[in-house]
Design a protein around this motif. Structure first.
Motif, PDB file in Angstrom:
ATOM      1  N   ARG A   1      -3.076 -10.971   3.829  1.00 30.87           N
ATOM      2  CA  ARG A   1      -3.390 -11.029   2.267  1.00 30.87           C
ATOM      3  C   ARG A   1      -2.324 -10.009   2.048  1.00 30.87           C
TER       4      ARG A   1
ATOM      5  N   GLU B   1      -7.766  -5.051  -1.815  1.00 27.14           N
ATOM      6  CA  GLU B   1      -7.235  -4.500  -0.226  1.00 27.14           C
ATOM      7  C   GLU B   1      -5.850  -5.757  -0.501  1.00 27.14           C
ATOM      8  N   ARG B   2      -5.508  -6.278  -0.628  1.00 28.02           N
ATOM      9  CA  ARG B   2      -4.174  -7.186  -0.601  1.00 28.02           C
ATOM     10  C   ARG B   2      -3.578  -6.382  -0.256  1.00 28.02           C
TER      11      ARG B   2
ATOM     12  N   ASP C   1       1.105  -1.377  -0.271  1.00 21.08           N
ATOM     13  CA  ASP C   1      -0.006  -0.213  -0.292  1.00 21.08           C
ATOM     14  C   ASP C   1       0.356   1.425  -0.340  1.00 21.08           C
TER      15      ASP C   1
ATOM     16  N   LYS D   1       0.685  -7.291   6.678  1.00 22.79           N
ATOM     17  CA  LYS D   1       0.277  -6.112   7.742  1.00 22.79           C
ATOM     18  C   LYS D   1      -2.153  -6.681   7.495  1.00 22.79           C
ATOM     19  N   ASN D   2      -2.218  -7.276   6.815  1.00 28.85           N
ATOM     20  CA  ASN D   2      -3.357  -7.545   6.875  1.00 28.85           C
ATOM     21  C   ASN D   2      -3.858  -9.218   6.424  1.00 28.85           C
TER      22      ASN D   2
ATOM     23  N   CYS E   1      -3.461  -4.026  -4.297  1.00 27.81           N
ATOM     24  CA  CYS E   1      -4.378  -3.139  -3.381  1.00 27.81           C
ATOM     25  C   CYS E   1      -5.351  -3.059  -3.673  1.00 27.81           C
TER      26      CYS E   1
END
Ligand code: 3H9
Length: 699
Positions: free
Chosen positions: A567, A559-560, A529, A564-565, A556
């Motif tokens: 994925r 939402e990968r 990101d 940090k998340n 991104c």
């Protein structure tokens, strides 16, 4: 005279005096051996003291000699000296003040007693240069302090201090100040008491019986697998100590086993690579030239994010009071709490002494007011990468700080000259590029701008050394040394992906080569990101985005974001850092490859992956030398080893290429040029060095 001999009554003093560090090269070994033999034969000498006339007791074997094609003749070797001490019929006392490292410690262990000052430090750093203690260290140490401690010392290479040495029995007596007098008094006391000669070699000492320490050896091997992947000498160290146990009652047999393995380490390219790194680091630190550094007594750091916080910690660790400026109280408090947490963790893990966290925090003053920076003589700007913002900050710093103060930017690629020109003191502006996490990573690129004065550069070098960093000089050029090279490496890794090699294969090949992680694991760790948001913010047109950036965008948008998340390019199970390939991402890569017009093929093999990713480093590195951005190939190696995790045992990318043979590397690069076009155009410097059949030279 490299060895001075004198008498105090019945005590014979033999003092080593070979600056700078009493390395045991031939010019010290010969007279030392003569002095020991003469004292052994002389009836008027009752006891021998082995001292140093320098602040270092003895740094061990002369590493430069290992580069010579001939090994020292056995009659003048360090082993011969240890043998002369071992067979001396009078008590010999090593009087250790300062460091006794490697062969220096082996010398001390061949003596009967070790009397030390509070400044004494003992270590076996041979492992750091791909070697093992080769003058009895692996045989005498476990006899004296046991197998477990001996393994630890030989494998971690870290120093033990005087107190620890006394506690574990490595040293016998702590001497008061006035060392020579105290040592003579100790020797006389021993003579009066009829203290015996006490050779470590004469018995098994603390060696266990064969089989008794199997678990300790297993533990050592597990540690090696975890922390020293790829290195050859650690396993040989373990074997030597196992041999000490196996040859428990036959010291000489164990010594012969050690010798055999030491010689094999010497011939191993890993020891050449690691010795190269040792000397390259010291050569890089001299890169400031001869100007005198200015005093730095107070510092300022602008920005208390990840980088600013880490840089502020470096000042505090070096004992320099530092004021940290942020735009608002909230950001300041957040930054300080991260710093506090880091210090506390360091204290807990023993990296800083007890009470160190509080002492360091007391040196850091937070502020939101430029007026509070007055009095600082060195400022480092560490805000995000935006040239206009940085220029504004430099203008404000110029007004806020005294006219002598030096202003540095921690930018990783922007133009230092533009920042300098935003001030009325361009000569006192330069770049100091730290690497994340800045309190841990040792590399600092020192960027000399067009206007930077010689003493400004010298001050940054001296400051970096005070922070225990490794400074490397670089000219002011986009991405400086490291990031310019990294971009070639990353570009190629993405090309492999689009051509049909899965990310896990690229990462695995580069991990097997010795990198701590592959490029795609690294991107997931850093976070996809960051780049995506920066591209969006800057409104970078689609057609200007590189293929790798296009993949980053696509990930991104789904939402990968990376680890940090959970994925990114890979998936991560909760709480795990282990990358798991995702078929959806594989499909996305394939789609994008088609859209961008890639010709897909079978996955590349490990050899091709390594060459495709490593040779851009070599080619760009050669171009940096040609352009004068880097001054020496060895500087480039240091940047890559200390800033980017390149395996030190391969010596850095330029040394690695030399070891492979530059003509072969060039041939491969020409082959890639035929297949992939202009980006693989060989740098002229590489062509010349390969044609001349020599390495890249000293710069
Ligand atoms: C060994 O002992 C093998 C044996 O087991 C078996 C043999 C058979 N040789 O670091 P500095 C130079 S392997 C040659 O800036 P400091 C260094 O290059 C050896 N040169 O100072 C520099 O030169 P320059 C095991 C050496 O005060 C100058 O001395 N021992 C050696 O920060 C000053 O050095 C080691 O691995 C050497 N052994 O630190 C010890 N050592 O000014 C390696 C230093 O031209 N050395 N030089 O750049 C060290 O750890 C640190 O240098 C020491 C001093 C702590 C000693």
């Amino acid at each position: 005279m490299t060895v001075n001999v004198s008498d105090r009554g019945p005590v014979r003093l033999i003092e080593m005096n070979s600056p700078p560090v009493n390395a045991l090269g031939a010019k010290l070994r010969m007279p030392l051996l003569d002095a020991i033999r003469a004292a052994s034969r002389d009836d008027s000498a009752g006891a021998l003291l082995l001292l140093s006339g320098l602040k270092t007791w003895c740094a061990g074997a002369d590493i430069k000699e290992f580069g010579l094609s001939e090994l020292p003749a056995p009659e003048a070797s360090l082993n011969a000296i240890c043998d002369a001490l071992d067979t001396c019929s009078k008590p010999v006392i090593a009087v250790v003040d300062g460091v006794a490292y490697g062969g220096g410690l082996e010398l001390a262990l061949a003596c009967d007693y070790r009397a030390v000052s509070a400044r004494a430090r003992f270590a076996f750093p041979e492992v750091n240069i791909g070697l093992l203690p080769g003058a009895g260290g692996t045989q005498r140490t476990p006899r004296l302090v046991g197998v477990e401690r001996a393994l630890r010392m030989c494998l971690d290479g870290k120093p033990v201090n005087a107190g620890q040495a006394l506690e574990m029995g490595l040293a016998d007596r702590l001497l008061e100040d006035g060392l020579t007098e105290a040592a003579c008094a100790f020797a006389e006391e021993m003579l009066a008491a009829g203290a015996p000669v006490r050779k470590i070699s004469s018995g098994p000492g603390k060696l266990p019986r064969p089989g008794e320490a199997a678990e300790v050896f297993d533990g050592a091997r597990q540690l090696i697998a975890r922390r020293m992947r790829g290195r050859d000498s650690p396993e040989l160290i373990v074997q030597c100590i196992e041999q000490a146990v196996a040859c428990r009652d036959d010291f000489r047999a164990g010594l012969a086993e050690e010798r055999r393995r030491f010689v094999s380490c010497l011939k191993n390219p890993q020891s050449k690579a690691l010795s190269h790194v040792f000397f390259a680091e010291r050569a890089a630190a001299r890169g400031a030239g001869g100007a005198a550094a200015r005093a730095v007594e107070r510092a300022a750091v602008i920005g208390c994010g990840t980088m600013g916080g880490g840089i502020a910690m470096n000042f505090a660790i070096a004992g320099i009071p530092v004021t940290v400026l942020e735009t608002g109280e909230e950001a300041l408090e957040r930054g300080l709490s991260v710093i506090r947490g880091n210090f506390e963790r360091s204290e807990k893990s023993g990296r800083i002494p007890p009470g160190g966290a509080e002492r360091s925090m007391a040196l850091i003053t937070p502020t939101t007011d430029y007026g509070a920076l007055d009095g600082a003589d060195f400022a480092v700007e560490a805000v995000y990468e935006n040239l206009d913002l940085k220029k504004r900050i430099f203008t404000r710093l110029d007004r806020a700080l005294g006219s002598d103060a030096i202003l540095a930017s921690n930018t990783s690629y922007l133009d230092i000259d533009r920042m300098a020109e935003a001030t009325g003191r361009p000569g006192q502006v330069l770049g100091m590029h730290f690497f994340s996490p800045a309190n841990i990573m040792r590399l600092v690129e020192v960027i000399e701008g067009r206007h930077s004065s010689a003493d400004t550069v010298a001050t940054a070098f001296s400051l970096a050394s005070r922070m225990k960093k490794v400074p490397v000089w670089s000219a002011n050029s986009n991405g400086f040394i490291g990031n310019r090279m990294l971009s070639g490496y990353m570009f190629e890794a993405f090309e492999l992906l689009f051509e049909g090699t899965p990310p896990e294969s690229v990462d695995a090949a580069l991990r097997d080569f010795g990198l701590p992680m592959g490029p795609f694991q690294m991107i997931d760790l850093v976070g996809l990101d960051l780049g995506w948001r920066a591209r969006e913010l800057a409104g970078k047109p689609l057609e200007e985005r590189k293929p790798g950036e296009r993949l980053g965008d696509a990930l991104c948008e789904r939402e990968r974001f990376g680890q940090k998340n959970g994925r990114g390019i890979y998936n991560y199970s909760p709480g795990s850092r282990v990358p798991e390939p995702d078929p959806g991402v594989a499909g996305l890569i394939e789609e994008l490859a088609e859209e961008l017009g890639y010709k897909r093929g079978p996955p590349a093999g490990a050899e091709e992956i390594v060459k495709r990713c490593m040779y851009p480093l070599v080619n760009v590195g050669s171009a940096l030398l040609e352009e004068g951005v880097a001054r020496a190939a060895s500087d480039i190696d240091i940047v890559y080893v200390y800033g980017y995790g390149f395996p030190a045992w391969r010596g850095g990318p330029m040394h690695y290429a030399e070891q492979q043979g530059l003509d072969g590397v060039l041939e491969d690069i020409r082959g890639f040029h035929d297949r992939f076009g202009a980006r693989w155009t060989p740098a002229q410097r590489l062509v010349e060095a390969a044609a001349a059949g020599r390495g890249f030279g000293e710069g």
